[in-house]
Design an enzyme around this catalytic site. Sequence first.
Site, PDB file in Angstrom:
ATOM      1  N   HIS A  72       0.842  -1.203   0.000  1.00  0.00           N
ATOM      2  CA  HIS A  72       0.000   0.000   0.000  1.00  0.00           C
ATOM      3  C   HIS A  72       0.871   1.244   0.000  1.00  0.00           C
ATOM      4  O   HIS A  72       1.763   1.386   0.826  1.00  0.00           O
ATOM      5  CB  HIS A  72      -0.912   0.015   1.240  1.00  0.00           C
ATOM      6  CG  HIS A  72      -2.135  -0.819   1.068  1.00  0.00           C
ATOM      7  ND1 HIS A  72      -3.271  -0.651   1.815  1.00  0.00           N
ATOM      8  CD2 HIS A  72      -2.410  -1.834   0.222  1.00  0.00           C
ATOM      9  CE1 HIS A  72      -4.191  -1.521   1.429  1.00  0.00           C
ATOM     10  NE2 HIS A  72      -3.689  -2.260   0.480  1.00  0.00           N
ATOM     11  N   TYR A 200      -9.035   5.385   7.990  1.00  0.00           N
ATOM     12  CA  TYR A 200      -9.157   5.641   9.430  1.00  0.00           C
ATOM     13  C   TYR A 200     -10.164   6.785   9.571  1.00  0.00           C
ATOM     14  O   TYR A 200      -9.915   7.882   9.058  1.00  0.00           O
ATOM     15  CB  TYR A 200      -7.816   6.089  10.020  1.00  0.00           C
ATOM     16  CG  TYR A 200      -6.761   5.003  10.101  1.00  0.00           C
ATOM     17  CD1 TYR A 200      -5.988   4.655   8.985  1.00  0.00           C
ATOM     18  CD2 TYR A 200      -6.515   4.332  11.297  1.00  0.00           C
ATOM     19  CE1 TYR A 200      -5.012   3.667   9.068  1.00  0.00           C
ATOM     20  CE2 TYR A 200      -5.532   3.345  11.386  1.00  0.00           C
ATOM     21  CZ  TYR A 200      -4.795   3.021  10.271  1.00  0.00           C
ATOM     22  OH  TYR A 200      -3.816   2.044  10.358  1.00  0.00           O
ATOM     23  N   PRO A 292      -3.866  -0.326  18.861  1.00  0.00           N
ATOM     24  CA  PRO A 292      -3.638  -0.704  17.461  1.00  0.00           C
ATOM     25  C   PRO A 292      -3.780   0.427  16.443  1.00  0.00           C
ATOM     26  O   PRO A 292      -3.485   0.230  15.265  1.00  0.00           O
ATOM     27  CB  PRO A 292      -4.690  -1.791  17.203  1.00  0.00           C
ATOM     28  CG  PRO A 292      -5.721  -1.609  18.252  1.00  0.00           C
ATOM     29  CD  PRO A 292      -5.055  -0.983  19.423  1.00  0.00           C
ATOM     30  N   LYS A 296       1.337  -0.555  15.108  1.00  0.00           N
ATOM     31  CA  LYS A 296       2.754  -0.635  15.487  1.00  0.00           C
ATOM     32  C   LYS A 296       3.156  -1.885  16.289  1.00  0.00           C
ATOM     33  O   LYS A 296       4.343  -2.194  16.384  1.00  0.00           O
ATOM     34  CB  LYS A 296       3.139   0.607  16.313  1.00  0.00           C
ATOM     35  CG  LYS A 296       3.238   1.868  15.475  1.00  0.00           C
ATOM     36  CD  LYS A 296       4.504   1.895  14.643  1.00  0.00           C
ATOM     37  CE  LYS A 296       4.453   2.852  13.491  1.00  0.00           C
ATOM     38  NZ  LYS A 296       4.111   2.264  12.196  1.00  0.00           N
ATOM     39  N   TYR A 384       4.174   6.337  10.340  1.00  0.00           N
ATOM     40  CA  TYR A 384       3.313   5.223   9.941  1.00  0.00           C
ATOM     41  C   TYR A 384       4.104   4.144   9.190  1.00  0.00           C
ATOM     42  O   TYR A 384       3.915   2.950   9.429  1.00  0.00           O
ATOM     43  CB  TYR A 384       2.140   5.733   9.086  1.00  0.00           C
ATOM     44  CG  TYR A 384       1.056   4.690   8.899  1.00  0.00           C
ATOM     45  CD1 TYR A 384       0.054   4.511   9.854  1.00  0.00           C
ATOM     46  CD2 TYR A 384       1.043   3.867   7.778  1.00  0.00           C
ATOM     47  CE1 TYR A 384      -0.935   3.549   9.690  1.00  0.00           C
ATOM     48  CE2 TYR A 384       0.057   2.898   7.610  1.00  0.00           C
ATOM     49  CZ  TYR A 384      -0.927   2.752   8.566  1.00  0.00           C
ATOM     50  OH  TYR A 384      -1.898   1.785   8.403  1.00  0.00           O
TER      51      TYR A 384
HETATM   52  P1  RFL Z   1       1.992 -12.621  21.051  1.00  0.00           P
HETATM   53  O1  RFL Z   1       1.551 -12.623  19.624  1.00  0.00           O
HETATM   54  O2  RFL Z   1       1.006 -12.298  22.076  1.00  0.00           O
HETATM   55  O3  RFL Z   1       2.599 -14.061  21.332  1.00  0.00           O
HETATM   56  C1  RFL Z   1       2.941 -14.493  22.643  1.00  0.00           C
HETATM   57  C2  RFL Z   1       2.947 -15.999  22.683  1.00  0.00           C
HETATM   58  O4  RFL Z   1       3.348 -16.398  24.000  1.00  0.00           O
HETATM   59  C3  RFL Z   1       2.524 -17.443  24.456  1.00  0.00           C
HETATM   60  N1  RFL Z   1       2.495 -17.439  25.927  1.00  0.00           N
HETATM   61  C4  RFL Z   1       3.119 -18.352  26.683  1.00  0.00           C
HETATM   62  N2  RFL Z   1       3.874 -19.413  26.373  1.00  0.00           N
HETATM   63  C5  RFL Z   1       4.343 -20.139  27.399  1.00  0.00           C
HETATM   64  N3  RFL Z   1       4.072 -19.873  28.712  1.00  0.00           N
HETATM   65  C6  RFL Z   1       3.334 -18.827  29.064  1.00  0.00           C
HETATM   66  N4  RFL Z   1       3.085 -18.571  30.356  1.00  0.00           N
HETATM   67  C7  RFL Z   1       2.805 -18.008  28.030  1.00  0.00           C
HETATM   68  N5  RFL Z   1       2.030 -16.899  28.027  1.00  0.00           N
HETATM   69  C8  RFL Z   1       1.845 -16.571  26.742  1.00  0.00           C
HETATM   70  C9  RFL Z   1       1.159 -17.152  23.837  1.00  0.00           C
HETATM   71  O5  RFL Z   1       0.385 -18.344  23.756  1.00  0.00           O
HETATM   72  C10 RFL Z   1       1.559 -16.588  22.462  1.00  0.00           C
HETATM   73  O6  RFL Z   1       1.578 -17.595  21.474  1.00  0.00           O
HETATM   74  O7  RFL Z   1       3.228 -11.619  21.255  1.00  0.00           O
HETATM   75  P2  RFL Z   1       4.409 -11.179  20.262  1.00  0.00           P
HETATM   76  O8  RFL Z   1       5.026 -12.390  19.599  1.00  0.00           O
HETATM   77  O9  RFL Z   1       5.257 -10.260  21.022  1.00  0.00           O
HETATM   78  O10 RFL Z   1       3.657 -10.406  19.067  1.00  0.00           O
HETATM   79  C11 RFL Z   1       3.030  -9.188  19.281  1.00  0.00           C
HETATM   80  C12 RFL Z   1       1.856  -9.003  18.329  1.00  0.00           C
HETATM   81  O11 RFL Z   1       1.048 -10.152  18.373  1.00  0.00           O
HETATM   82  C13 RFL Z   1       1.023  -7.746  18.649  1.00  0.00           C
HETATM   83  O12 RFL Z   1       1.864  -6.670  18.973  1.00  0.00           O
HETATM   84  C14 RFL Z   1       0.124  -7.296  17.470  1.00  0.00           C
HETATM   85  O13 RFL Z   1      -0.855  -8.252  17.175  1.00  0.00           O
HETATM   86  C15 RFL Z   1      -0.550  -5.956  17.782  1.00  0.00           C
HETATM   87  N6  RFL Z   1      -1.474  -5.514  16.725  1.00  0.00           N
HETATM   88  C16 RFL Z   1      -1.009  -4.892  15.571  1.00  0.00           C
HETATM   89  N7  RFL Z   1       0.315  -4.734  15.369  1.00  0.00           N
HETATM   90  C17 RFL Z   1       0.796  -4.194  14.192  1.00  0.00           C
HETATM   91  O14 RFL Z   1       2.014  -4.052  14.050  1.00  0.00           O
HETATM   92  N8  RFL Z   1      -0.054  -3.808  13.175  1.00  0.00           N
HETATM   93  C18 RFL Z   1      -1.396  -3.936  13.286  1.00  0.00           C
HETATM   94  O15 RFL Z   1      -2.097  -3.644  12.311  1.00  0.00           O
HETATM   95  C19 RFL Z   1      -1.926  -4.469  14.524  1.00  0.00           C
HETATM   96  N9  RFL Z   1      -3.246  -4.628  14.690  1.00  0.00           N
HETATM   97  C20 RFL Z   1      -2.863  -5.692  16.875  1.00  0.00           C
HETATM   98  C21 RFL Z   1      -3.730  -5.217  15.828  1.00  0.00           C
HETATM   99  C22 RFL Z   1      -3.402  -6.296  18.003  1.00  0.00           C
HETATM  100  C23 RFL Z   1      -4.773  -6.451  18.119  1.00  0.00           C
HETATM  101  N10 RFL Z   1      -5.251  -7.100  19.287  1.00  0.00           N
HETATM  102  C24 RFL Z   1      -6.238  -8.089  19.283  1.00  0.00           C
HETATM  103  C25 RFL Z   1      -4.518  -6.951  20.515  1.00  0.00           C
HETATM  104  C26 RFL Z   1      -5.100  -5.349  15.938  1.00  0.00           C
HETATM  105  C27 RFL Z   1      -5.630  -5.937  17.098  1.00  0.00           C
HETATM  106  C28 RFL Z   1      -7.125  -6.001  17.165  1.00  0.00           C
HETATM  107  C1  PHB Z   2      -5.826  -4.622  10.796  1.00  0.00           C
HETATM  108  O1  PHB Z   2      -5.923  -4.820   9.565  1.00  0.00           O
HETATM  109  O2  PHB Z   2      -6.129  -5.491  11.619  1.00  0.00           O
HETATM  110  C2  PHB Z   2      -5.344  -3.305  11.274  1.00  0.00           C
HETATM  111  C3  PHB Z   2      -4.875  -2.379  10.356  1.00  0.00           C
HETATM  112  C4  PHB Z   2      -4.439  -1.134  10.796  1.00  0.00           C
HETATM  113  C5  PHB Z   2      -4.476  -0.838  12.142  1.00  0.00           C
HETATM  114  C6  PHB Z   2      -4.920  -1.778  13.058  1.00  0.00           C
HETATM  115  C7  PHB Z   2      -5.371  -3.014  12.620  1.00  0.00           C
HETATM  116  O3  PHB Z   2      -4.050   0.377  12.558  1.00  0.00           O
END
Ligand code: RFL
Ligand code: PHB
Length: 389
Positions: A72, A200, A292, A296, A384
Site C-alpha cells: 500500500h 481511518y 492498534p 505498530k 506510519y
Molecule cells: P503474542 O503474539 O502475544 O505471542 C505471545 C505468545 O506467548 C505465548 N504465551 C506463553 N507461552 C508459554 N508460557 C506462558 N506462560 C505463556 N504466556 C503466553 C502465547 O500463547 C503466544 O503464542 O506476542 P508477540 O510475539 O510479542 O507479538 C506481538 C503481536 O502479536 C502484537 O503486537 C500485534 O498483534 C498488535 N497488533 C497490531 N500490530 C501491528 O504491528 N499492526 C497492526 O495492524 C496491529 N493490529 C494488533 C492489531 C493487536 C490487536 N489485538 C487483538 C490486541 C489489531 C488488534 C485487534
Molecule cells: C488490521 O488490519 O487489523 C489493522 C490495520 C491497521 C491498524 C490496526 C489493525 O491500525
Amino acid sequence: MRTQVAIIGSGPSGLLLGQLLGNAGIDNVILDRVSKDYILGRVRAGVLEEGTVGLLDRCGVGARMHRQGLPHDGFSLAFNGRDHRIDLHGLTGKRVMVYGQTELTHDLMDHREATGGKSIYEAADVTPHDFDRDNPYVTYVQDGITHRIDCDFIIGCDGYHGVSRRSVPQAALKTFERVYPFGWLGLLADVPPVSHELIYANHERGFGLCSMRSETRSRYYIQCALDEKVEDWSDDRFYDELRRRLPEEHAQRMVTGPSFEKSIAPLRSFVAEPMRFGKLFLAGDAAHIVPPTGAKGLNLAASDVHYLFEALAEHYGEGSNAGLDAYSAKALARVWLAVRFSWSMTTMMHRFPDTGEFGQKIQEAELDYLVSSTAASTALAENYVGLPY
Ligand code: RFL
Ligand code: PHB
C-alpha cells in the site's frame, strides 16, 4: 535437554527470533503454552512496515507474503464527511505491506518445521529460573512430567500476559501504563474491501477503521464501550454503525456479508523497563503494548527481535557482550517513539468520555492541519511507515 537460547512464546517475536538464530547456527527451543492451531486462530495485526518485511525476507520466509500481500502506497483519514489521502510513498519513498499476522505466523511455523527448528507446544507451567546467575534454565510440564531445559539465555516473547515479565522481581521493574476508556470491535468477512486502501475515520459517534486481508476479505473495526458484548452486535448492526461513521461515498459502496470472526479488544499503552534482567531478555508484547491505531505492535516486536538477534549473533560470533548490554536502551528508544505515535493517533481519532463538541472541533482542526500541511503529513507518514532501525 540443553540449548543455547530458550525462547518462551511462539507468536511473531518468538518465531522470528528462533528463525534468525537457527539460520545463524545458534541452537534454540521455542516453548508455548497453547497449540499451533490456537495461535493460528487469533486474528490480529494486518500492516507491516518495510523493516518487518525486510526481516521476514532475511529469515527466508517472505515468498508467500510477496505473492499474496498487498503493498500500500497510502491510506485515508476520513473526518467531517470527507476523506483525505496520505500519500505514504510520495512523502517518504516507502510503503507498507498489508499481510495478516495469522498468515505471517503460519509462514514462520511452516519454515521452522521445514528447517528442523525445535518447538514445544502445549507446555504447561513454563517457568524461567536462575536468570540472575550464570546457568539459567526453564522448566515446563507436559503429560504430568516436569522437564528442564538448560540454556545460556532465556528470551521472554510470551506477550502481555506471559510468565517472563512476571518472573522479574517487582523492584527491578518500572512500568508505565495508560488504559483507554473504550475498545475496538473487529469483524472479519469475505467481502471486497470498501476501498483499496485503509480508511481511518474520526466521527462524533466514534472511531471506525476499514482494513483488509486481501482483495476479497475485509477487516473492519469500530470503537465501542468496554462493557459491550459481542453477542449484542449482529453483523447488520455492525455494518450500519460503521457506515454511519464513514463519508457517504464509502458508506454507499460498502458490500456486506456474513462475518466469520468478531471480537472486542481493549486498548492500552504499556511499557516495562528495562527489557533485560541478567540472562533474561524481553521482546515484543511481553515488554510493551500499544493501542492498534498506529499499526505498530507487531512491527515493534520485529524491531526488538532485530536488535536482540544482532546482539546474540555478536555474543556467539565474536564473544562480545556489547550488543546485549546495549539491547534494552536501544530497543526502548524506538519503543517510546512508537508509544508516542500510537497514543497520539488514538487521541486524535477516538471519542473520549470528555471529548464533547469542543473536543470534536479540536480533533477536526488537528486533522485538517495534518492533511493540508506537507510538513505535518510527512511527520505522520514517516511514523506510519516505520522509523528506521
Ligand atoms: P503474542 O503474539 O502475544 O505471542 C505471545 C505468545 O506467548 C505465548 N504465551 C506463553 N507461552 C508459554 N508460557 C506462558 N506462560 C505463556 N504466556 C503466553 C502465547 O500463547 C503466544 O503464542 O506476542 P508477540 O510475539 O510479542 O507479538 C506481538 C503481536 O502479536 C502484537 O503486537 C500485534 O498483534 C498488535 N497488533 C497490531 N500490530 C501491528 O504491528 N499492526 C497492526 O495492524 C496491529 N493490529 C494488533 C492489531 C493487536 C490487536 N489485538 C487483538 C490486541 C489489531 C488488534 C485487534
Ligand atoms: C488490521 O488490519 O487489523 C489493522 C490495520 C491497521 C491498524 C490496526 C489493525 O491500525
